[in-house]
Scaffold this active site. Structure first.
Site, short mmCIF file in Angstrom:
data_model
loop_
_atom_site.label_atom_id
_atom_site.label_comp_id
_atom_site.label_asym_id
_atom_site.label_seq_id
_atom_site.Cartn_x
_atom_site.Cartn_y
_atom_site.Cartn_z
CG ASP A 268 -2.09 0.86 1.16
OD1 ASP A 268 -3.18 0.60 1.83
OD2 ASP A 268 -1.98 1.82 -0.02
C1 GLC Z 1 -4.42 4.27 -0.40
C2 GLC Z 1 -5.02 3.10 0.28
C3 GLC Z 1 -5.48 2.06 -0.73
C4 GLC Z 1 -5.14 2.72 -2.14
C5 GLC Z 1 -3.84 3.20 -2.30
C6 GLC Z 1 -3.71 3.83 -3.74
O1 GLC Z 1 -3.79 4.67 1.12
O2 GLC Z 1 -4.91 2.43 1.67
O3 GLC Z 1 -6.47 1.43 -0.63
O4 GLC Z 1 -5.47 1.69 -3.11
O5 GLC Z 1 -3.53 3.94 -1.15
O6 GLC Z 1 -4.47 5.08 -3.91
#
Ligand code: GLC
Length: 740
Positions: A268
C-alpha cells in the site's frame, strides 16, 4: 518495445517464455525499476515523473487518467528507455468510474453477486478507456467496527457474503481475459486483517489470533484468489507486532504457500517505508529487504525497491533470484493485460458502455442496496396517485456529489440523480413537491432553516427527510468515535415530527450509524448508504411502490458506539446472554447488595443485541417460512445433506427474499461462532406463491481452519437455521458422522 527484446519468435500465448526473454536482457537497475509504482497526481508530476520514467525507474503509474497524458508518459517509456518496457496505469476504481455504483457496503446489502459483477464490469470498461488497466479493488476487509471509516468500502462483517461479492467484483473487473478490451486487473486488498484496526482508528495496530485470522479475515481473500485475482495489496496494519507489508508468514506462508496465489503483491502507499515508522526496521534498505523477503513485488510510493534492490543484490544481502521473481510477476501482469503488445490506451479499442446501459446497472445496484429498516403501519409505499403535496427535506436530499460517497475520483456529478430531482420528475403534473434543505450539510449546527422545513411539512401530506453523513465523513482515515447523526440533524427530525405528518427517513452514510436516539421519530426508514449515480430514481421507485425493497444488512447496526465491536457471528462464551438474563440499568434497585446481576455477557444499558441485526431488511410483502426439513438426521464425509424450507409470499406484491442459511457447530477443536452464514439465495416469489427453497450442504460447507491449522470439518452435531435474518429461530439439527 525496443528491438533488443523482440519476442515475436515466441508464441504470444507463452507468457513465461516471453517474460524470460525480456528478463535476461535487463540490468539490476532495470529490474528494480519495474518494481516501482509512482503517483502522477502528486506535486511536480510533469518533470520528476517523466525523468524517472526516462531513467527506467518506473514500472507503473497511478492516478493519471487523462488519455493524452497517459499516452505521453507511455511514449517516454517506449521510446526513451533502453528496453522500451511499457508502463502500467492504475487507479482506485472502487465502486465505479464515471458512473458510480453504491458504496461497496451498500452493494453488499444487495446480497447479489450478479449485480455486483455487472457494476465492476461497467467500471472496468469506463476506466480502461482512459488507459487505466489496474484497479485497487475489491477491498474485502471484514469489518465489525462502524467507527472505522473504511467500513464504507468493505463488504461487511461476514466472511461468506464478503467472499461471494469480492469474487464477483474480481470477475467483473477482469472478465474472462485480462487482455480483452475493457478488462482491468483487480487488486484484492488490504491483505490482511485491516478491518480489526484498534478502536476503529485507521492504520492502528491489530491483534488478531491466528485462528481468527484464518477463519474470519482470510476467507474473502482466498475466494478472490480462487476467482483469479491478478494482484493483491498489503495492508498498512501491524499484525500482532509484524506489519503486514513485511509479514512473511501471511504472504509467502499463507497466501502463496497455502492458498497458492502466484500473482503480484503490491504494497500500500509507502507502507514499505512505514516499516521504519512501525519500528520494524531502521533503514529504507532494510525495509526493502524485509518487504521483498516477505513476498511483496511492487512498491507503491516509497521508492525503497528501486533505490536499494540493486545494492542488496550486489552486497549479497538478497539473491538476484528474488529480484527476478519480483520483476517476473510485474512483466507477467503486463503481458497478461496485453500492455506489452498494445501499450497505448485506445478509447476505441476498449470502448465504453453506452451511458444509458451503465446507468441502468447503477439503478439496479442502487435499488437492491436500499434496506427498509422501519415501516410503521405500512406508511410506505406512498400513493403517488393520490398525493397532493410532498415535502422533501435534509442536507443529503439534493447533493449529487455527496450521494456518490467516498473513494470517488472520476465520478461524473452530472450523471448523479438526486432524490429531489427524481421526486420532482416522478410527481411532475401530479402533486406538489417542496424541497427545503433545513440544513446546508450534514455537520451544519444552525437551526435557522428549520422553520421553513416545518412549515412546508405542515402543509404537505408527508415529509421525506434525507439525512446522514457527507461522503468525506467516511473512507480512508475518516473514523468517528461518535457514530450518531452529525450536526443538528437529530433536532431537525424532532422539529419535523412535531409538524404531525408522516416522517419518512432516508439515511445516506458510509457506515452503520447509531440510530437509537432518532429511530422513534421516523414512521419509516430506508438506509441508502451512499447510493451512487442513480440513488435518486431508485429511492423514489421504492417510496412510490413502483419497486419493492429487497436489501438486507451486511453489517450489524449497534445501538450505541459502546457496543462495538458487535457482530452476529460472535462466540457463545461460557455465559451467553439471553433475554431472560439481561438486567437493565434502570431496573436495578437503589442500594442493591453486591451480586453479579444477570451472570451473562451483556451491557447494563444496551443489552447485547444490535438495533438491527445482520441480514435484516423489510419488504412491502410478507414471507412465511415453513419448518426446516433436513433430508437425513446425519451424513458422512463425501455425502451431502439437503436442507429444505417452504417459502410463501403471503402478501399482495411480487417480491424478492434473501433466504439465509446459518449453522452452529456445537462442539469442535476450536469454539465456533454461535451462528455462521453458510449460504444464501435470492428467491423471487409472486404474491401468494410458495416455493421450496433447497440448500445442499457438504462437509466442505462445515469446514474451518481447525486447531491444528488444517482446513476441514469435524464430526459432531450441528444446528441449522433458515430464515430472513441472522436472528431466525427457524431451525433443525443434524450430525456429521465423519470428516476428512
Ligand atoms: C491508499 C489506500 C489504498 C489505495 C492506495 C492507492 O492509501 O490505503 O486502498 O488503493 O492508497 O490510492
Amino acid at each position: 518495445m525496443a528491438d533488443a527484446i523482440r519476442t515475436d519468435d515466441i508464441s504470444p500465448m507463452d507468457i513465461d517464455a516471453r517474460v524470460d526473454a525480456v528478463l535476461q536482457e535487463m540490468t539490476l537497475e532495470e529490474k528494480a525499476g519495474q518494481l516501482n509504482s509512482v503517483d502522477a497526481s502528486s506535486p511536480d508530476p510533469g518533470s520528476r515523473l517523466a525523468d524517472d520514467i526516462r531513467a527506467g525507474r518506473v514500472g507503473a503509474v497511478l492516478n493519471q487518467v487523462e488519455l493524452h497524458e497517459v499516452c505521453a508518459l507511455q511514449h517516454i517509456a517506449l521510446e526513451e528507455t533502453r528496453l522500451g518496457i511499457p508502463l502500467l496505469f492504475s487507479r482506485d476504481v472502487i465502486h465505479g468510474f464515471k458512473t458510480v455504483f453504491p458504496l461497496p457496503l451498500g452493494q453488499a446489502a444487495s446480497w447479489n453477486p450478479d449485480v455486483v459483477r455487472e457494476g465492476a464490469r461497467i467500471a472496468a470498461a469506463e476506466a480502461a478507456a482512459t488507459g487505466v488497466r489496474w484497479t485497487f479493488a475489491p477491498m474485502v476487509d471484514i469489518s465489525r467496527d462502524a467507527r472505522w471509516g473504511r467500513i464504507a468500502e468493505s463488504l461487511g462483517e461476514d466472511p461468506v457474503l464478503a467472499a461471494a461479492l469480492g469474487a464477483a467484483m474480481v470477475e467483473g473487473f477482469q472478465g474472462d481475459d485480462l487482455s480483452a478490451p475493457g478488462s482491468i486487473a483487480a487488486c484484492v486488498k488490504h491483505y490482511a486483517g485491516y478491518g480489526a484496526s484498534e478502536a476503529g482508528r485507521d492504520y492502528a495496530a491489530t491483534s488478531i489470533a491466528d485462528n481468527e485470522m484464518r477463519n474470519v479475515y482470510l476467507p474473502p481473500f482466498k475466494a478472490a484468489a480462487e476467482a483469479g485475482a491478478a494482484t493483491f495489496m498489503t495492508s498498512f496494519g501491524d499484525i500482532d507486532g509484524v506489519p503486514a507489508t513485511g509479514n512473511d508468514y501471511l504472504i509467502n506462508g499463507i497466501l502463496r504457500g497455502e492458498i497458492g496465489f502466484e500473482g503480484l503483491m503490491i504494497s500500500d502507499w509507502d507502507s514499505i517505508g512505514q516499516l521504519i515508522v512501525h519500528g520494524f526496521c531502521e533503514s529504507p534498505q532494510e525495509a526493502a529487504r524485509l518487504a521483498a523477503e516477505a513476498g511483496v513485488d511492487m512498491d507503491m510510493m516509497s521508492s525503497a525497491f528501486v533505490d536499494f534492490m540493486p545494492t542488496l543484490v550486489r552486497e549479497g544481502q538478497m539473491s538476484e533470484q528474488v529480484l527476478d521473481t519480483m520483476a517476473r510477476r510485474v512483466l507477467t501482469l503486463k503481458f497478461q493485460l496485453g500492455v506489452m503488445d498494445d501499450p497505448y490506451a485506445d478509447v476505441h479499442r476498449h470502448g465504453t458502455p453506452p451511458v444509458r446501459d451503465a446507468m441502468a446497472v447503477a439503478y439496479q445496484a442502487a435499488l437492491e442496496s436500499l434496506v427498509l429498516l422501519k415501516n410503521q403501519d405500512d406508511v410506505l409505499p406512498l400513493d403517488f396517485g393520490t398525493l397532493k403535496s410532498l415535502t422533501i427535506v435534509g442536507p443529503l436530499a439534493d447533493q449529487p456529489v455527496e450521494q456518490m460517497g467516498t473513494w470517488v475520483f472520476d465520478g461524473d456529478a452530472a450523471r448523479s440523480v438526486t432524490p429531489v430531482t427524481a421526486l420532482k420528475e416522478a410527481l411532475s403534473g401530479k402533486a406538489e413537491v417542496k424541497f427545503v434543505p433545513g440544513l446546508t450539510h450534514s455537520r451544519d449546527i444552525r437551526h435557522d432553516g428549520f422553520q421553513a422545513a416545518v412549515d412546508a411539512t405542515a402543509s404537505s401530506d408527508a415529509v421525506i427527510v434525507c439525512l446522514g453523513e457527507e461522503a468525506i465523513l467516511s473512507g480512508e482515515a475518516h473514523c468517528r468515535a461518535d457514530i450518531t447523526l452529525p450536526g443538528a440533524q437529530l433536532e431537525l427530525v424532532h422539529a419535523l415530527k412535531a409538524a404531525g405528518k408522516p416522517v419518512i427517513g432516508v439515511i445516506m452514510a458510509g457506515r452503520p450509524l447509531a440510530l437509537t436516539n432518532v429511530i422513534e421519530c421516523f414512521d419509516a426508514l430506508i438506509y441508502a448508504w451512499h447510493p451512487g449515480s442513480m440513488g435518486g430514481p431508485a429511492l423514489v421507485d421504492i417510496l412510490s411502490g413502483a419497486q419493492t425493497p429487497s436489501g438486507k444488512l451486511p453489517v450489524s447496526f449497534p445501538r450505541s458506539v459502546g457496543q462495538i465491536p458487535i457482530h452476529y457471528n460472535r462466540k457463545n462464551s461460557g455465559r451467553p446472554p439471553e433475554p431472560s438474563k439481561v438486567i437493565h440499568i434502570d431496573d436495578i434497585p437503589v442500594g442493591a447488595g453486591q451480586t453479579s446481576l444477570g451472570m451473562s455477557s451483556f451491557h447494563l444499558d444496551d443489552g447485547y443485541q444490535p438495533l438491527y441485526p445482520f441480514g435484516f431488511g423489510l419488504s412491502y410483502t410478507s414471507f412465511e417460512y415453513g419448518e426446516v426439513q433436513v433430508s437425513a438426521p446425519e451424513f458422512a464425509s463425501g455425502e451431502s445433506l439437503d436442507v429444505d424450507v417452504e417459502l410463501t409470499n403471503v402478501g399482495e406484491r411480487d417480491a424478492i427474499e434473501v433466504v439465509q442459511l446459518y449453522i452452529r457447530d456445537r462442539a469442535a477443536s476450536l469454539t465456533r461462532p454461535m451462528r455462521e452464514l453458510i449460504a444464501f439465495q435470492r428467491v423471487s416469489l409472486k404474491a401468494g406463491e410458495t416455493q421450496t427453497v433447497r440448500f445442499t450442504l457438504t462437509e466442505t460447507d462445515l469446514a474451518f481452519s481447525r486447531r491444528d491449522k488444517t482446513f476441514g470439518a469435524e464430526p459432531g452435531w450441528f444446528d441449522v437455521w433458515v430464515g430472513r435474518d441472522s436472528t431466525t429461530q427457524n431451525g433443525a439439527e443434524f450430525k456429521l458422522t465423519s470428516a476428512q
